[in-house]
Motif scaffolding. Structure first.
Motif, PDB file in Angstrom:
ATOM      1  N   LYS A   8      77.905 -48.264 -42.265  1.00 42.89           N
ATOM      2  CA  LYS A   8      78.563 -49.008 -41.197  1.00 42.89           C
ATOM      3  C   LYS A   8      77.633 -49.170 -40.007  1.00 42.89           C
ATOM      4  O   LYS A   8      76.818 -48.287 -39.721  1.00 42.89           O
ATOM      5  CB  LYS A   8      79.821 -48.266 -40.726  1.00 42.89           C
ATOM      6  CG  LYS A   8      80.997 -48.315 -41.670  1.00 42.89           C
ATOM      7  CD  LYS A   8      82.204 -47.666 -41.000  1.00 42.89           C
ATOM      8  CE  LYS A   8      83.456 -47.782 -41.858  1.00 42.89           C
ATOM      9  NZ  LYS A   8      84.627 -47.190 -41.165  1.00 42.89           N
ATOM     10  N   ARG A  10      76.623 -48.860 -36.357  1.00 40.71           N
ATOM     11  CA  ARG A  10      77.014 -47.880 -35.339  1.00 40.71           C
ATOM     12  C   ARG A  10      76.917 -48.524 -33.949  1.00 40.71           C
ATOM     13  O   ARG A  10      75.847 -48.962 -33.541  1.00 40.71           O
ATOM     14  CB  ARG A  10      76.107 -46.659 -35.407  1.00 40.71           C
ATOM     15  CG  ARG A  10      76.151 -45.935 -36.756  1.00 40.71           C
ATOM     16  CD  ARG A  10      74.984 -44.987 -36.903  1.00 40.71           C
ATOM     17  NE  ARG A  10      73.691 -45.700 -36.832  1.00 40.71           N
ATOM     18  CZ  ARG A  10      72.510 -45.095 -36.947  1.00 40.71           C
ATOM     19  NH1 ARG A  10      72.445 -43.791 -37.159  1.00 40.71           N
ATOM     20  NH2 ARG A  10      71.393 -45.797 -36.856  1.00 40.71           N
ATOM     21  N   ASP A  33      81.400 -48.483 -36.895  1.00 42.13           N
ATOM     22  CA  ASP A  33      81.630 -47.103 -36.467  1.00 42.13           C
ATOM     23  C   ASP A  33      81.434 -47.096 -34.953  1.00 42.13           C
ATOM     24  O   ASP A  33      80.302 -47.162 -34.466  1.00 42.13           O
ATOM     25  CB  ASP A  33      80.625 -46.180 -37.153  1.00 42.13           C
ATOM     26  CG  ASP A  33      80.829 -44.723 -36.801  1.00 42.13           C
ATOM     27  OD1 ASP A  33      81.708 -44.428 -35.972  1.00 42.13           O
ATOM     28  OD2 ASP A  33      80.086 -43.870 -37.333  1.00 42.13           O
ATOM     29  N   ARG A 123      86.169 -43.655 -31.760  1.00 42.27           N
ATOM     30  CA  ARG A 123      85.955 -42.284 -31.314  1.00 42.27           C
ATOM     31  C   ARG A 123      85.769 -42.281 -29.808  1.00 42.27           C
ATOM     32  O   ARG A 123      84.928 -43.004 -29.279  1.00 42.27           O
ATOM     33  CB  ARG A 123      84.715 -41.683 -31.975  1.00 42.27           C
ATOM     34  CG  ARG A 123      84.442 -40.231 -31.564  1.00 42.27           C
ATOM     35  CD  ARG A 123      83.072 -39.782 -32.013  1.00 42.27           C
ATOM     36  NE  ARG A 123      82.791 -38.413 -31.620  1.00 42.27           N
ATOM     37  CZ  ARG A 123      81.581 -37.894 -31.499  1.00 42.27           C
ATOM     38  NH1 ARG A 123      80.512 -38.650 -31.757  1.00 42.27           N
ATOM     39  NH2 ARG A 123      81.414 -36.644 -31.119  1.00 42.27           N
TER      40      ARG A 123
END
Length: 478
Positions: A8, A10, A33, A123
């Motif tokens: 993925k 980033r 991500d 995140r």
């Protein structure tokens, strides 16, 4: 040979304001991500200390104003006194309750945005991030048992959206009690007896308007010859007239050299030696980008002399994999532009289709009473010959709905390309001009002509009818 899954992409986003939030959402939607680093709270200054609380305060001021103006519409408020005779009650503002409400709204909006990010799979890290070259970010979080905790995050794409902070004058240092920035106003427990506002730009004008409506005596110190310098002259004149008519003292061509505490409040000393005394002072002299000590220059990112990040029309910086959005960049300092820039940055980074941002098509608004909304080319640019255009201005006083609502101030102004009649800009000064400007924004974005705008049916009676009327008056004869 076992199948190798493609890694993925980033993405690391620095800052959780409108630009960073939209960048993170866009990245997550496209399967990246995504890590978002935010120091204070999701939403950034726009949600926590700027746009959401300030416009909530302005909404309260508008409500207070509406009560005062209701008499013009035949609505009267009375209570029976002890002698049975009617007594007119006073409108009271509980500023502590107002500030509690608006800060609560800001916190709730922040939590809603945080929940959306978590659901999207982003995140979240609370801490301070700085670039470590062009392919990594180092995040310092809350101190652990062995001191400050650090984490290094590798990134294919970095989006910097760290916003800006109020500019501080060395001769007028805010103390959070009497001398305040706009982020500190929400600590006040009562409406100031006399608020001195230093700076007549958008922020200064908005708060001066709001606090005057809330009942404070207001003195607005403007270093220019008009309030709202740089804005449409006709619009600025309307606002200045309204300010003065409502009892505000406007000191034009006056520069505040210093503001200091006194025993009873504050004293502002002007460059010509005059002094202005008040109970409180708001310093509203612009903002500075939060780009210091982020490792941007070490990574090769170009900055302006003021510290703003240089970006192109797809929000890309001088380093191909580093993008930037929001008030920390050279783009317009608007939440809507920050949001669009954040999305554009990620779409471009991930190879998705993207339309370069056209700043001239951005609608903006000043939340004074009445409001000022603008889009497209300006009258000044037309008069200077930067673009060939025709100008038509229609006072709201001729609008039937405005008459019904008791609206006396304001206008609709259209700018159309000479010859073709394409709408290239406009200005609206009216209550809720922020809502009324949208038809003109659509016209500018999609290059509609004044005849095409005039052919759309406006409700009768309505304030939008003035847009149709102005467009009809600019009919292009074929």
């Amino acid at each position: 040979m076992p199948y190798e899954f493609e890694r993925k992409q980033r993405i690391v986003v620095l800052g959780g304001g409108p630009g960073g939030y939209e960048a993170a959402i866009a990245g997550a939607q496209q399967g990246a991500d995504v890590t978002l680093v935010e120091r204070v709270g999701i939403g950034g200054a726009a949600v926590i200390t700027d746009v959401v609380p300030s416009k909530s305060l302005i909404a309260t001021a508008e409500a207070s104003n509406s009560i005062g103006e209701a008499t013009d519409l035949g609505v009267q408020f009375f209570v029976r006194g002890e002698n049975g005779k009617p007594t007119r009650p006073e409108v009271a503002i509980n500023l502590a309750a107002v500030n509690k409400r608006l800060l609560g709204l800001a916190r709730q909006q922040s939590e809603d945005m945080k929940a959306t990010l978590i659901r999207a799979g982003v995140r979240l890290i609370q801490g301070h991030g700085r670039l470590d070259g062009s392919t990594a970010v180092i995040v310092s979080t809350a101190p652990g048992e062995s001191g400050m905790d650090f984490e290094r995050i590798e990134a294919d794409t970095i989006v910097v959206s760290v916003g800006a902070s109020p500019r501080i004058l060395p001769s007028a240092i805010p103390d959070g009690e009497r001398i305040l920035t706009w982020t500190q106003l929400y600590n006040l427990k009562a409406v100031p007896e006399h608020l001195i506002v230093v700076g007549s730009g958008v922020t200064g004008a908005e708060f001066a308007s709001a606090y005057r409506a809330l009942g404070a005596k207001v003195t607005l110190i403007s270093s220019r010859d008009q309030v709202l310098p740089g804005e449409d002259v006709d619009a600025a004149n309307v606002i200045e007239d309204v300010f003065k008519r409502n009892g505000m003292v406007v000191l034009q061509k006056s520069r505040a050299d210093s503001v200091v505490r006194s025993e009873a409040g504050v004293v502002a000393t002007l460059s010509d030696g005059r002094t202005v005394t008040g109970s409180h002072c708001l310093i509203a002299v612009g903002s500075i980008p939060n780009t210091a000590e982020l490792g941007l220059e070490e990574a090769g990112v170009q900055l302006t002399d003021s510290g703003h990040i240089r970006v192109n029309r797809v929000s890309r910086t001088s380093i191909p994999n580093i993008y930037a959005a929001g008030d920390c960049t050279t783009e317009l300092p608007l939440a809507s532009v920050a949001s669009m820039s954040g999305r554009t940055a990620v779409f471009h980074a991930m190879g998705d289709a993207v339309n370069p941002i056209e700043i001239r098509n951005v609608a903006s608004n000043i939340f004074t009473q009445p409001e000022i909304a603008t889009v497209g080319w300006t009258q000044k640019q037309i008069e200077e010959g930067l673009v060939r255009g025709d100008i038509y201005k229609l006072p709201l006083s001729s609008n039937p709905r405005a008459k019904m609502m008791g609206i006396k101030d304001g206008f609709v102004k259209l700018f159309a390309s000479t010859g073709s009649g394409a709408v290239i800009g406009g200005v609206i000064v009216a209550p809720k001009a922020s809502e009324l400007i949208f038809p003109l924004a659509l016209a500018v974005e999609h290059r509609l002509t004044v005849d095409e705008v005039a052919r759309a049916f406006a409700v009768y009676p309505s304030l939008t009818g003035s847009i149709s009327d102005a467009a009809r008056a600019m009919h292009v004869v074929n």
